[in-house]
Design a protein around this motif. Structure first.
Motif, PDB file in Angstrom:
ATOM      1  N   THR A   2     -73.794  -5.901  48.571  1.00 59.31           N
ATOM      2  CA  THR A   2     -73.734  -5.554  47.149  1.00 59.31           C
ATOM      3  C   THR A   2     -72.959  -6.652  46.429  1.00 59.31           C
ATOM      4  O   THR A   2     -71.917  -7.102  46.912  1.00 59.31           O
ATOM      5  CB  THR A   2     -73.032  -4.197  46.946  1.00 59.31           C
ATOM      6  OG1 THR A   2     -73.735  -3.193  47.667  1.00 59.31           O
ATOM      7  CG2 THR A   2     -73.015  -3.815  45.471  1.00 59.31           C
ATOM      8  N   PHE A   4     -71.181  -8.141  42.814  1.00 52.17           N
ATOM      9  CA  PHE A   4     -70.630  -7.867  41.487  1.00 52.17           C
ATOM     10  C   PHE A   4     -70.221  -9.181  40.826  1.00 52.17           C
ATOM     11  O   PHE A   4     -69.630 -10.040  41.472  1.00 52.17           O
ATOM     12  CB  PHE A   4     -69.385  -6.981  41.580  1.00 52.17           C
ATOM     13  CG  PHE A   4     -69.602  -5.620  42.166  1.00 52.17           C
ATOM     14  CD1 PHE A   4     -69.998  -4.562  41.376  1.00 52.17           C
ATOM     15  CD2 PHE A   4     -69.391  -5.408  43.528  1.00 52.17           C
ATOM     16  CE1 PHE A   4     -70.179  -3.295  41.923  1.00 52.17           C
ATOM     17  CE2 PHE A   4     -69.575  -4.154  44.083  1.00 52.17           C
ATOM     18  CZ  PHE A   4     -69.969  -3.093  43.277  1.00 52.17           C
ATOM     19  N   TYR A  21     -69.686  -7.229  48.632  1.00 51.34           N
ATOM     20  CA  TYR A  21     -69.335  -6.106  49.506  1.00 51.34           C
ATOM     21  C   TYR A  21     -70.366  -6.025  50.623  1.00 51.34           C
ATOM     22  O   TYR A  21     -71.568  -5.964  50.382  1.00 51.34           O
ATOM     23  CB  TYR A  21     -69.321  -4.795  48.720  1.00 51.34           C
ATOM     24  CG  TYR A  21     -68.984  -3.590  49.582  1.00 51.34           C
ATOM     25  CD1 TYR A  21     -67.697  -3.415  50.086  1.00 51.34           C
ATOM     26  CD2 TYR A  21     -69.944  -2.630  49.881  1.00 51.34           C
ATOM     27  CE1 TYR A  21     -67.382  -2.322  50.879  1.00 51.34           C
ATOM     28  CE2 TYR A  21     -69.640  -1.525  50.664  1.00 51.34           C
ATOM     29  CZ  TYR A  21     -68.353  -1.378  51.162  1.00 51.34           C
ATOM     30  OH  TYR A  21     -68.044  -0.292  51.946  1.00 51.34           O
ATOM     31  N   TYR A  22     -69.868  -6.048  51.860  1.00 49.58           N
ATOM     32  CA  TYR A  22     -70.733  -5.982  53.032  1.00 49.58           C
ATOM     33  C   TYR A  22     -70.645  -4.579  53.622  1.00 49.58           C
ATOM     34  O   TYR A  22     -69.599  -4.185  54.161  1.00 49.58           O
ATOM     35  CB  TYR A  22     -70.323  -7.051  54.044  1.00 49.58           C
ATOM     36  CG  TYR A  22     -70.449  -8.441  53.463  1.00 49.58           C
ATOM     37  CD1 TYR A  22     -71.656  -9.123  53.477  1.00 49.58           C
ATOM     38  CD2 TYR A  22     -69.355  -9.057  52.844  1.00 49.58           C
ATOM     39  CE1 TYR A  22     -71.785 -10.379  52.912  1.00 49.58           C
ATOM     40  CE2 TYR A  22     -69.473 -10.319  52.279  1.00 49.58           C
ATOM     41  CZ  TYR A  22     -70.695 -10.972  52.314  1.00 49.58           C
ATOM     42  OH  TYR A  22     -70.816 -12.206  51.743  1.00 49.58           O
ATOM     43  N   GLU A  23     -71.730  -3.830  53.493  1.00 49.30           N
ATOM     44  CA  GLU A  23     -71.731  -2.414  53.847  1.00 49.30           C
ATOM     45  C   GLU A  23     -71.402  -2.152  55.318  1.00 49.30           C
ATOM     46  O   GLU A  23     -70.672  -1.212  55.636  1.00 49.30           O
ATOM     47  CB  GLU A  23     -73.091  -1.778  53.510  1.00 49.30           C
ATOM     48  CG  GLU A  23     -73.326  -1.547  52.030  1.00 49.30           C
ATOM     49  CD  GLU A  23     -73.776  -2.807  51.291  1.00 49.30           C
ATOM     50  OE1 GLU A  23     -73.940  -3.862  51.947  1.00 49.30           O
ATOM     51  OE2 GLU A  23     -73.954  -2.732  50.059  1.00 49.30           O
ATOM     52  N   CYS A  92     -66.645   0.975  47.183  1.00 45.71           N
ATOM     53  CA  CYS A  92     -67.692   0.263  46.444  1.00 45.71           C
ATOM     54  C   CYS A  92     -68.275   1.134  45.325  1.00 45.71           C
ATOM     55  O   CYS A  92     -68.455   0.676  44.197  1.00 45.71           O
ATOM     56  CB  CYS A  92     -68.787  -0.177  47.409  1.00 45.71           C
ATOM     57  SG  CYS A  92     -70.067  -1.208  46.651  1.00 45.71           S
ATOM     58  N   LYS A  93     -68.546   2.400  45.631  1.00 46.03           N
ATOM     59  CA  LYS A  93     -69.113   3.303  44.621  1.00 46.03           C
ATOM     60  C   LYS A  93     -68.097   3.607  43.521  1.00 46.03           C
ATOM     61  O   LYS A  93     -68.457   3.713  42.343  1.00 46.03           O
ATOM     62  CB  LYS A  93     -69.604   4.588  45.286  1.00 46.03           C
ATOM     63  CG  LYS A  93     -70.836   4.381  46.145  1.00 46.03           C
ATOM     64  CD  LYS A  93     -71.306   5.675  46.788  1.00 46.03           C
ATOM     65  CE  LYS A  93     -72.559   5.441  47.626  1.00 46.03           C
ATOM     66  NZ  LYS A  93     -73.013   6.677  48.311  1.00 46.03           N
ATOM     67  N   GLN A  96     -68.035   0.762  41.127  1.00 41.80           N
ATOM     68  CA  GLN A  96     -69.170   0.802  40.197  1.00 41.80           C
ATOM     69  C   GLN A  96     -68.950   1.829  39.096  1.00 41.80           C
ATOM     70  O   GLN A  96     -69.281   1.584  37.933  1.00 41.80           O
ATOM     71  CB  GLN A  96     -70.451   1.145  40.964  1.00 41.80           C
ATOM     72  CG  GLN A  96     -70.922   0.046  41.893  1.00 41.80           C
ATOM     73  CD  GLN A  96     -72.225   0.407  42.580  1.00 41.80           C
ATOM     74  OE1 GLN A  96     -73.270   0.517  41.952  1.00 41.80           O
ATOM     75  NE2 GLN A  96     -72.165   0.589  43.892  1.00 41.80           N
ATOM     76  N   ARG A 111     -72.466  -4.921  38.519  1.00 44.62           N
ATOM     77  CA  ARG A 111     -73.328  -5.097  39.689  1.00 44.62           C
ATOM     78  C   ARG A 111     -74.582  -5.881  39.295  1.00 44.62           C
ATOM     79  O   ARG A 111     -75.210  -5.604  38.270  1.00 44.62           O
ATOM     80  CB  ARG A 111     -73.724  -3.753  40.283  1.00 44.62           C
ATOM     81  CG  ARG A 111     -74.548  -3.900  41.557  1.00 44.62           C
ATOM     82  CD  ARG A 111     -74.834  -2.589  42.234  1.00 44.62           C
ATOM     83  NE  ARG A 111     -75.664  -2.801  43.413  1.00 44.62           N
ATOM     84  CZ  ARG A 111     -76.042  -1.837  44.234  1.00 44.62           C
ATOM     85  NH1 ARG A 111     -75.660  -0.583  44.022  1.00 44.62           N
ATOM     86  NH2 ARG A 111     -76.807  -2.117  45.288  1.00 44.62           N
ATOM     87  N   SER A 113     -78.099  -8.358  41.073  1.00 43.99           N
ATOM     88  CA  SER A 113     -78.880  -8.614  42.287  1.00 43.99           C
ATOM     89  C   SER A 113     -78.557 -10.014  42.808  1.00 43.99           C
ATOM     90  O   SER A 113     -78.028 -10.856  42.073  1.00 43.99           O
ATOM     91  CB  SER A 113     -80.375  -8.497  41.989  1.00 43.99           C
ATOM     92  OG  SER A 113     -80.796  -9.558  41.155  1.00 43.99           O
ATOM     93  N   GLU A 114     -78.903 -10.268  44.043  1.00 44.03           N
ATOM     94  CA  GLU A 114     -78.614 -11.572  44.652  1.00 44.03           C
ATOM     95  C   GLU A 114     -79.310 -12.705  43.914  1.00 44.03           C
ATOM     96  O   GLU A 114     -78.782 -13.815  43.821  1.00 44.03           O
ATOM     97  CB  GLU A 114     -79.023 -11.560  46.122  1.00 44.03           C
ATOM     98  CG  GLU A 114     -78.164 -10.640  46.984  1.00 44.03           C
ATOM     99  CD  GLU A 114     -78.549 -10.685  48.448  1.00 44.03           C
ATOM    100  OE1 GLU A 114     -78.724 -11.806  48.983  1.00 44.03           O
ATOM    101  OE2 GLU A 114     -78.703  -9.607  49.055  1.00 44.03           O
TER     102      GLU A 114
END
Length: 238
Positions: A2, A4, A21-23, A92-93, A96, A111, A113-114
């Protein structure tokens, strides 16, 4: 992963960098724009920027996030999570939900996208670590996504000798070096981390490409059937 953007509302929503952020590992890493100075960078990272460091490890990135979300020790936390549709504490949530805003500054996160990451940061992501080999004498051979490699003496680039103490004394412990989430550097654990930025600046080209090194190791591995014949034992024993 994710992503940001970190922006400053007080400076016409100026982009300062990105928070990743790496889940799988549940860890944050930060990459700041390299044109920032210690005054324009987020205050918590000003010391890093003053030293010319723009890739921030997960320990300090987590501290940045913790300033901007409901603390884990908060009273009535369960009720707050339930009101926001969360079943458990998820940094992370929560980030957001708050857009990373806090009373201490004018920073916030968005947030994205890549594909929205600006080219200069994309280029740095393409210089991420893909593999590391621990060598004798506390040296490491580090391979990067863009084909570059660096041979580094870890003792020379570890400024905090106290934190890295055991790693720099015991070769068996040193050999446990691994790639950090997202290829942000190499590490032994979350606190013992060296950024790819520092490795690329400090190391020297080894002349060994990743494909050759990988091929060398693969050619010297044997499969299960060969192991059975060599040891004269059953598959179950292997």
């Amino acid at each position: 992963m994710t992503v940001f953007e970190i922006r400053n509302k007080a400076e016409k929503r100026k982009l300062l960098g990105y928070l990743f952020y790496y889940e799988k590992s549940k860890r944050f890493f930060t990459r700041l724009l390299d044109e920032l100075d210690e005054w324009s960078a987020p205050f918590i990272f000003s010391g890093h920027v003053k030293r010319g460091e723009y890739d921030i490890d997960s320990v300090w990135s987590r501290k940045f996030v913790e300033q901007r979300i409901i603390p884990y020790e908060r009273q009535n936390l369960g009720s707050i999570l339930k009101e926001n549709g969360l079943k458990s504490y998820d940094e992370c949530k929560l980030l957001q939900l708050s857009n990373g805003r806090c009373a201490q500054d004018e920073l916030y996160v968005v947030r994205v996208s890549e594909k929205d990451i600006i080219p200069k940061i994309q280029n740095r992501l393409n210089q991420s670590v893909i593999d590391v080999m621990s060598l004798k004498g506390f040296r490491a051979l580090v391979f990067f996504k863009d084909g570059v490699n660096r041979l580094v003496d870890i003792r020379e680039i570890c400024e905090d000798k106290r934190t890295f103490g055991k790693i720099l004394r015991e070769e068996e412990t040193f050999k446990k070096a691994k790639v950090s989430p997202g290829g942000n550097g190499i590490e032994w654990d979350e606190e013992r981390f060296i950024s790819c930025e520092k490795i690329r600046k400090s190391g020297m080209e080894s002349g060994i490409c990743y494909e050759d090194s990988n091929g060398f190791m693969i050619e010297r591995l044997i499969d299960t059937a060969q192991t059975m014949r060599l040891l004269n034992c059953s598959r179950q024993y292997v």
